[in-house]
Design a protein around this motif. Structure first.
Motif, short mmCIF file in Angstrom:
data_model
loop_
_atom_site.label_atom_id
_atom_site.label_comp_id
_atom_site.label_asym_id
_atom_site.label_seq_id
_atom_site.Cartn_x
_atom_site.Cartn_y
_atom_site.Cartn_z
N THR A 179 -8.45 3.41 11.06
CA THR A 179 -8.95 2.25 10.30
C THR A 179 -8.56 0.93 10.96
O THR A 179 -9.18 -0.10 10.69
N ASN B 297 -3.71 4.75 -2.16
CA ASN B 297 -4.71 4.98 -1.12
C ASN B 297 -5.00 3.74 -0.29
O ASN B 297 -6.14 3.49 0.13
N THR B 298 -3.96 2.96 -0.02
CA THR B 298 -4.10 1.72 0.75
C THR B 298 -3.05 1.71 1.86
O THR B 298 -1.88 2.02 1.61
N ASN B 299 -3.48 1.34 3.07
CA ASN B 299 -2.55 1.39 4.20
C ASN B 299 -2.03 0.00 4.57
O ASN B 299 -2.22 -0.98 3.84
N SER C 176 -7.42 8.15 2.22
CA SER C 176 -7.31 9.10 1.10
C SER C 176 -6.47 10.33 1.40
O SER C 176 -6.42 11.26 0.61
N ALA D 91 -9.40 -2.28 0.73
CA ALA D 91 -9.27 -1.39 -0.43
C ALA D 91 -9.62 -2.20 -1.70
O ALA D 91 -9.31 -3.39 -1.79
N LYS E 190 -6.64 -1.27 4.20
CA LYS E 190 -7.86 -0.47 4.15
C LYS E 190 -7.59 0.81 3.35
O LYS E 190 -6.45 1.27 3.23
N GLN E 191 -8.66 1.38 2.84
CA GLN E 191 -8.54 2.56 1.98
C GLN E 191 -8.44 3.82 2.83
O GLN E 191 -9.25 4.05 3.72
N GLY F 201 0.82 -1.20 0.00
CA GLY F 201 0.00 0.00 0.00
C GLY F 201 0.86 1.25 0.00
O GLY F 201 1.87 1.32 0.70
N ASN G 116 -5.53 7.44 9.34
CA ASN G 116 -4.95 6.16 8.95
C ASN G 116 -5.06 5.15 10.10
O ASN G 116 -5.55 4.03 9.93
N LEU H 51 -0.41 -0.30 -4.33
CA LEU H 51 -1.83 0.00 -4.22
C LEU H 51 -2.02 1.44 -3.73
O LEU H 51 -1.69 1.76 -2.60
#
Length: 328
Positions: free
Chosen positions: A304, A285-287, A294, A313, A291-292, A257, A301, A283
């Motif tokens: 989530t 916008n992925t941590n 933005s 995501a 998870k997504q 991510g 962050n 990826l």
């Protein structure tokens, strides 16, 4: 006339029955969840298998660091259910999975008397025990091994004996020794400033194979460097993931991510340079927990991590499924 109507009625009923039967035959078989076991050192290792139909490829999922369970959660605020969601997503793409509790933890508590008396090599041995059991249960010739975060390091060590492994999937996995990663993580949070020097000294000692005297540690650092886990940290810090990948010759996916605040994109690129044949997927916008997110807001962050209602995501499952299903 009545006979003609009767015949048409019978024909329509028969046609509906045929169409209904065809629809049932084409409808996907829902995945079946079963609880499974593999031999552990002193008792069984336990996990959950999610089926995906006959002859489906199957993935063994290895969780991340600390007391993280088979679903990707722990009692320290991690409730993202990353591995459970990933298993569901892969099952929808006709890929089966087994996700597991580590030796000495949760349902695998009887496998060893002390969950802390463990090394990365021990976890890798457990991965091979799972692979043998999965092959025995399913008849699969080989098993894909997916490691998330620290689990990626376990997967890499297990992959050094790859005779029964289809390939590796490294998710949010460091490309440097984890002592270096931990140093960077601690430095990145301004709240650690009062204890940073002491933490860096402790990491340096553990890298050198020396134990740290707990009496000299700030109480805030004791959970991280507790004497009970120092042997594990010494074993972990000694491993260089990039070196392990250099000679690996089976299918390899590196999934990272771009908004991961624990492992960097540069780590994924290190792994890719170590094994140019690997498929690298970044990826946006992925941590770290897939998870997504933005924005660069650290608080958003981290939030989530404790929200299991958030889906993965959108690009995560397709990237893994496409890799597995397109493998030779």
């Amino acid at each position: 006339m009545n006979g003609l109507v009767f015949s048409r009625t019978k024909y329509l009923i028969a046609l509906v029955a045929v169409l209904s039967t065809a629809a049932l035959a084409e409808s996907p078989v829902p995945p079946v969840q079963t609880f499974v076991e593999a031999p552990g050192p002193n008792g069984p290792l336990k996990g959950t298998m999610l089926s995906a139909g006959k002859d489906a490829p199957i993935v063994l999922m290895i969780p991340g660091s600390g007391p993280t369970d088979r679903d990707g959660n722990n009692a320290h605020g991690l409730k993202a259910s990353t591995l459970s969601l990933l298993a569901d997503g892969l099952a929808a793409r006709k890929i089966a999975s087994v996700r597991v509790d580590k030796r000495g933890m949760y349902a695998s508590a009887e496998a060893v008397p002390d969950a802390n008396a463990v090394t990365i090599n021990d976890y890798a041995a457990d991965a091979h025990s799972w692979i043998r059991s999965i092959r025995g249960m399913t008849g699969s010739k080989c098993v894909w091994v997916l490691g998330h975060s620290e689990g990626g390091l376990v997967a890499l060590v297990a992959g050094q004996d790859s005779s029964d492994i289809c390939g590796l999937i490294l998710v949010s996995t460091a490309g440097r020794p984890l002592g270096d990663v931990l140093e960077e993580q601690l430095k990145s949070n301004p709240a650690n400033a009062p204890i940073l020097d002491q933490a860096l000294t402790a990491i340096s000692d553990l890298k050198a194979g020396r134990h740290v005297d707990a009496k000299d540690l700030s109480p805030a650092l004791l959970p991280l460097f507790h004497p009970a886990v120092q042997n594990f940290l010494i074993s972990e810090f000694a491993i260089d993931p990039a070196n392990l990948l250099a000679g690996y010759n089976k299918p390899l996916l590196i999934l990272q991510g771009e908004r991961d605040i624990q492992v960097n994109v540069s780590d994924a690129q290190l792994l890719k340079r170590a094994n140019p044949a690997a498929r690298l997927v970044l990826l946006p916008n992925t941590n770290h927990i897939l998870k997504q997110v933005s924005s660069d807001d650290r608080g958003a962050n981290v939030a989530t991590y404790s929200d299991p209602s958030l889906p993965l995501a959108p690009a995560v499952v397709p990237a893994i499924a496409d890799f597995i299903l397109s493998a030779p």
